[in-house]
Enzyme design. Structure first.
Site, PDB file in Angstrom:
ATOM      1  N   LYS A   1      43.321 103.419  47.647  1.00  0.00           N
ATOM      2  CA  LYS A   1      44.622 103.379  46.970  1.00  0.00           C
ATOM      3  C   LYS A   1      44.481 102.590  45.666  1.00  0.00           C
ATOM      4  CE  LYS A   1      49.428 102.143  48.284  1.00  0.00           C
ATOM      5  NZ  LYS A   1      50.235 101.485  49.354  1.00  0.00           N
TER       6      LYS A   1
ATOM      7  N   SER B   1      54.005 104.253  50.870  1.00  0.00           N
ATOM      8  CA  SER B   1      53.489 104.257  49.530  1.00  0.00           C
ATOM      9  C   SER B   1      52.025 104.673  49.433  1.00  0.00           C
ATOM     10  CB  SER B   1      53.658 102.876  48.909  1.00  0.00           C
ATOM     11  OG  SER B   1      52.825 101.920  49.551  1.00  0.00           O
TER      12      SER B   1
ATOM     13  N   SER C   1      54.003 101.855  54.826  1.00  0.00           N
ATOM     14  CA  SER C   1      53.274 102.534  53.758  1.00  0.00           C
ATOM     15  C   SER C   1      51.906 103.086  54.143  1.00  0.00           C
ATOM     16  CB  SER C   1      53.120 101.594  52.554  1.00  0.00           C
ATOM     17  OG  SER C   1      54.346 101.504  51.864  1.00  0.00           O
TER      18      SER C   1
ATOM     19  N   LEU D   1      55.674 100.544  44.534  1.00  0.00           N
ATOM     20  CA  LEU D   1      54.981 100.514  45.824  1.00  0.00           C
ATOM     21  C   LEU D   1      55.950 100.438  47.002  1.00  0.00           C
ATOM     22  CD1 LEU D   1      52.062  98.083  44.922  1.00  0.00           C
ATOM     23  CD2 LEU D   1      51.728 100.397  45.793  1.00  0.00           C
TER      24      LEU D   1
END
Lengths: 566, 566
Positions: free
Chosen positions: B139, B214, B238, B188
Site C-alpha cells: 500500500k 482503505s 481498511s 485513508l
C-alpha cells in the site's frame, strides 16, 4: 461512626483535615494493647529502634520476617493470621506515631478477615491461596470498598469507593489481609509525601529526611517494618523513591502488567505517560510473590488494557553471562558520594566473576527525556490538579508548586501540540532502543540483535533520602517511566560518615546539579546519618522477570545489602 | 526521470494528479511483453477473467499459486524469482487496467532484486530467508526508500521516503521482492478507495462495486491475483473491507504486534485508536507466513511500542472443543441476505461436529461503540485532514465528507474532553470483556474465567462489496478496532441470484439500517452478481494465533470456501 466532614457539606479545608486526622486517631485507639503516647518533640532523629522499646519480642519477630517466610509459616499453621495481623497492626500504628505514614488502620476488618482465614485453615488444612493470612498495606488512592478515596485532595474527602480495586480483589482471593492504608502527597505528583490532610511523612531512619513519595506512606511503613509487603503506584518514581529512601525493595513493572482498575487520581483517561502499580517489600522474593500472584490470576480478562503475558519463571540466562551496564551519573545531576560509593562497591565485587560482564552505560540525553515527560505529565496544563486543590481552598504544598507551577515544561497542550509531543516521546524511545541494540555482539537468524546488555545498574536518585521539600530532580526514576522500562530498587548500604565524609571538589554543570550538590555541601554527610542507600536495576520494556532474576544473581555474587537496617 | 510536479512548485491539483498518473503509466510501459491497450468503456462488468485472455499459461499458473507453495518452489529453485516477479508484474499491470488499483509498478528494482536472489540461490544453494524471491505488493503510504509518499493527498505529492518502513526492511531481509504499490483513498479514512490522485479503484468481480478500502488497491490486486500477498493497514476496517470485497484473506492483528514505523498518515502521535498493519493474501497460510516472518525478527527491539510476544505455533486447543459464538447481526445494520446465508451455511455444516461448540453472540451496544470510536478518530475535529486536503485545492471525495463532515461524532476535543472520551472507550472495553467472561463455564485456580467462547464468527460488513460511494456503515469492522481484537477475514461464497434472490420483507430499525437495506431493494440481487461473500473471525486481544488456528479448524470441518473465485 460519625459522618465524614467534607467540603461539600460546607466545612473549611482545615475542618476536613482535622476530621480525617481524628478518624485516623480513632482507628489507632482500637489497638489492643494500646500504643504509648509519644510526644513528637521528644522523638529521636532516628526512630527506627523505637519498635524495640514498645513492641513484644513476638511482634518484633513476626514483623521482621520476610513475606515469603510468613506465608510459608501461615500456610502450615505455624503462625496464625490473627497473630501476624495484630503484630503488623501494632507496628504500623507505631510507624504512624513516628513517621506519620498512614491514613487509617483497619483493625476490625483485618482481624475479622484473619480470624476467618485461620478458621478456614483449621477446617480445610490448606491455605486458600498463595498469600493466605498475609497482611498487606495499601496506598490510599487504591480504592477499598466503603472507605474514603480522597487521593490526597481535601476536596475529594467524602468520595467513597464502591468496590475494591481489581488488584485488591485478586490479592484478597489469594488470601491477603488488608490492615492499613498509607499516605500520599497532595496531587500524587511529589517524590515526597506531604499533604494538607495528613501532614508530612518522615523517614524512619532520620526525621529530617523525607520518606520519599508519592508512595511515601508505604515506604516509611515497610522501612519501619510496619509492613512487609505494600502496594504503591509510580508514574515518575513514586514506588522507587520511597523504597530507596527507606532501604527496601520496590518494583515499578512495565505498564500493562498489573491492574490499575479502581484507583483514583486526576487526569483519568490520559495515556501519554502511563502510571503503574507495584510492590514495596522487605524482600525481593516478596516483590516476586506479589507480581506472580496477580499475574497468575490472568487479570487481562477483566482489565483489557493488560497484556496476557504469564509470569515467566524459566531461567532467562540459562548459564550464559549476565551483561550489566553501569550508569554512574545521568549526565544531568551528579549523585552524592554515598550513591557513587554504593555503585563502586558492587562493581568491585563483581569484577572477575565468570558469569557477569560489566560495561559502562552512557546516558543518552536524559535532560531531554525529562523535558519530554515533564511536558506530558499535565497535558491540560495542570487544570485538573488545580481544580482538585483550589476547590477546597487548601494551600499548595511546595512540591506541588514545583512540579506544576515552577515546572517550565508544564503547559496546556492543544490536541495537535500533544500529538507532536507524543511523537517526540516515541522518537526518543526509539533512539534509546537503538542505543541498547548497539550493545549487541551478533545478529540473529532473522536480523534481530543478540548478546545485548541485559540490565542497567544505576542510582535511584541523586542522593540518599533528601531533606524535606528538596526532592526536585526526578530524572533518575522518571527516565524509566518515559521509556516504560521495568525498574527494581534494592537496598545496598547506608550513608557512612567516615566513608562518605571526604570533601569532594565538584563544579556543578547546571542549576539542577548545583541545587543538589549544594545540599550535600550545606548539610555534610552528618545531615544524612544513617540513611539507607539503594540502587536501581532496569531492564527493557516487558522484561520484568529478567530484572528480578538479574538482581538475584547480582545479590548472590556481590553479597549486598552490605549492612543491616533493623 | 522528470522531477515530480507538486503543489509547492506551483502546480494545480489537477496537474499534480495528471503527473502522478503519467508516472504510473510510464511504469506500466516498462512491462515486457507489453500489456494490451484496454478501453475502459469496453470492459465487461466482471473483469476477473480477462487475465485468461492476456496472460500466458505460465503466468496464470504462477500467479494463481498460493504464497506458501511459491516460496517452497522458489526455495528449491523450481521457480526463479525473475519468472515469478515478471508474472506478477504483468498481472498487476492488468489489474491496473481493469480495476485502477496501483500507484506505480516497480519493474526495474523488482527484477534486479529477483535476479540477485536467483543468483544468490544458485551460488549458496539455500534461500536467504522464508520469503526468498516472493513478490509482495505494498500500500502506498508504507514508505519505500526514494519513492513518493503522498498518503493519498495531492498536497503531499513530492514527499519522498528516506528509507524503507521497518516492516519492509524485515520482509526484504526475509527475501521479499517489492514490485508494485497500491492505491488508497483520500484521507485513508474510507472503506473504499477513491482519490483525486488516482481515481476510483473498482472491484474485479463487478465494476459497479467498490474494491473496498482503505487498502482497496491491495484488495483488488490480490482478488485479481495480481498479488498473492500484500500489505494493508486498518484502523476501522481498511484491511478487512477490501479482503472481504475481493474474496481473499485479510488479517487485522492486535495493535502492537507488527511494526508501523515509516508509514505516513495524518494525526501522527494520536493514540486513542491505534492503527494496525497486516496482510491480505490468497491463502490463510500466506497471512500466517507474513505474521510469523515479521514477528520472528523480533521487531520490538527496534520499535519499542511493540510487544515482545513470539509467534506462538503450539496448538491452542490441544484436542479440546473450539467454542464459536455466532453473531448474525450487530443490532444496528442488518446484513443483506447473501451474508446471512453464508453464515447459515457454515453453522449448518458445523452442527454435530464433536470438536466444535456453537453458541449465539448477542451484540452489546455496537451503536455506542461506533459513537465512541467515531468520536475518537479525529480528536482535532479533522483539522489535520482538512489541511492536507485543502492546501492543494483538491475537492473532498464523497466518503471523506461522510466520515469528517457528515459524521456527527467528529468534533474537536479539548484535552479534557478527549480524556473523558478515552475513559468511555475503556469502560466499553471492560464491559465487552465482562460479556466475554460471562461465557465461562468454570473458574480457574486463581479466580480466572475458564471455558469461555474462543472466537466470534460474524459478518465483515452489512453486505457483499458495496456500490461505489455507499460504504457508510463501518460498525462490523470498526467494532474490533475499538476493542483492539484481532480479526481475520476469509472467503466463503459468492452472491447467487437464485439462492439470494428471494424477496425478504424487512422493516429497518434506523436510518443507517434503512440506507443499507434500501440499496439491496433498489439494485436487487442482480446488482451484486457475482460478488464474493466473506466472513470474519474475531478473537480476544492478543489472541492472533488462536484466531488463525480456529479458522484452520473451521475450514477443515465446514469445507469453505464453497466456491472458486478464479
Amino acid at each position: 461512626m460519625a459522618a465524614t466532614i467534607t467540603i461539600s457539606s460546607g466545612a473549611t479545608w482545615q475542618q476536613v483535615a482535622a476530621d480525617r486526622q481524628k478518624h485516623r486517631a480513632s482507628t489507632l485507639s482500637l489497638l489492643d494493647p494500646p500504643l504509648p503516647t509519644l510526644d513528637e518533640n521528644d522523638l529521636p532523629i532516628n526512630t527506627i529502634h523505637l519498635a524495640r522499646k514498645y513492641l513484644t519480642e513476638e511482634e518484633l519477630k513476626i514483623t521482621e520476617t520476610v513475606p515469603e517466610n510468613l506465608v510459608s509459616q501461615l500456610a502450615k499453621g505455624e503462625l496464625s493470621s490473627v497473630a501476624v495481623t495484630k503484630a503488623f497492626l501494632r507496628r504500623a500504628g507505631l510507624a504512624q506515631l513516628t513517621t506519620n505514614s498512614i491514613t487509617e488502620l483497619l483493625p476490625r476488618r483485618a482481624l475479622d478477615r484473619a480470624a476467618s482465614l485461620d478458621a478456614n485453615l483449621a477446617q480445610h488444612q490448606k491455605p486458600i491461596g498463595p498469600l493466605h493470612g498475609l497482611p498487606i498495606s495499601v496506598k490510599e488512592h487504591i480504592g477499598m470498598a466503603g472507605l474514603d478515596l480522597n487521593g490526597g485532595f481535601v476536596s475529594w474527602v467524602g468520595r467513597v469507593a464502591e468496590k475494591d480495586a481489581l488488584i485488591l480483589e485478586i490479592l484478597w482471593r489469594a488470601g491477603a489481609v488488608f490492615y492499613v492504608r498509607s499516605t500520599q502527597p497532595q496531587s500524587l505528583m511529589h517524590l515526597e509525601t506531604s499533604s494538607n490532610l495528613y501532614g508530612v511523612t518522615t523517614n524512619p531512619f532520620n526525621r529530617t529526611l523525607t520518606a520519599g513519595g508519592s508512595s511515601g506512606g508505604e515506604g516509611a511503613l515497610v522501612g519501619f517494618r510496619g509492613s512487609c509487603l505494600g502496594i504503591g503506584t509510580d508514574i515518575g518514581g513514586s514506588i522507587r523513591s520511597p523504597a530507596a529512601n527507606n532501604g527496601v525493595y520496590g518494583m515499578k513493572p512495565t505498564s500493562g502488567r498489573l491492574p490499575m482498575g479502581g484507583l483514583t487520581a486526576t487526569q483519568l483517561g490520559e495515556e501519554q505517560v502511563v502510571p503503574t502499580i507495584g510492590p514495596l517489600s522487605t524482600s525481593l522474593e516478596g516483590c516476586k510473590l506479589f507480581m506472580k500472584t496477580i499475574i497468575d490470576a490472568k487479570p487481562w480478562y477483566r482489565e483489557p488494557t493488560l497484556l496476557p503475558f504469564p509470569w515467566r519463571e524459566e531461567d532467562v540466562f540459562k548459564g550464559r553471562k549476565l551483561k550489566v551496564a553501569v550508569m554512574w551519573d545521568d549526565g544531568v545531576v551528579k549523585p552524592h558520594p554515598p550513591v557513587t560509593r554504593a555503585l563502586q562497591q558492587i562493581v568491585d565485587r563483581l569484577k572477575g566473576k565468570e558469569n557477569i560482564e560489566i560495561v559502562e552505560w552512557k546516558p543518552y540525553k536524559h535532560d531531554l527525556a525529562w523535558e519530554i515527560i515533564a511536558g506530558l505529565y499535565f497535558c491540560d496544563g495542570g487544570a485538573d490538579e488545580a481544580e482538585a486543590i483550589n476547590s477546597s481552598g487548601e494551600p499548595w504544598r511546595p512540591l506541588t508548586k514545583h512540579i506544576l507551577i515552577e515546572n517550565p515544561h508544564c503547559k496546556a497542550h492543544t490536541i495537535t501540540s500533544m500529538w507532536a509531543a507524543t511523537v517526540q516521546r516515541d522518537v526518543y524511545r526509539s533512539e534509546y532502543a537503538a542505543l541498547w541494540n548497539e550493545t549487541a555482539t551478533s545478529t540473529g537468524p532473522n536480523g534481530e540483535p543478540e548478546g545485548m546488555v541485559d540490565v542497567i545498574l544505576c542510582p535511584v536518585g541523586p542522593g540518599a533520602a533528601p531533606k524535606i521539600d528538596t526532592s526536585k530532580w526526578w530524572g533518575y526514576t522518571s527516565q524509566w517511566n518515559l521509556l516504560d522500562y521495568p525498574a527494581l530498587v534494592f537496598p545496598v548500604d547506608r550513608v557512612d560518615s567516615v566513608k562518605d565524609g571526604k570533601k569532594v571538589r565538584y563544579e556543578p554543570r547546571n542549576e539542577k546539579d548545583k541545587f543538589n550538590w549544594d545540599l550535600w555541601e550545606e548539610y555534610g554527610v552528618e545531615g544524612w546519618e544513617v540513611a539507607p542507600v539503594c540502587l536501581q536495576l532496569v531492564g527493557r520494556r516487558y522484561e520484568d522477570e529478567k530484572v528480578i532474576q538479574a538482581l538475584e544473581i547480582l545479590q548472590k555474587e556481590a553479597g549486598f545489602p552490605f549492612v543491616e537496617y533493623i
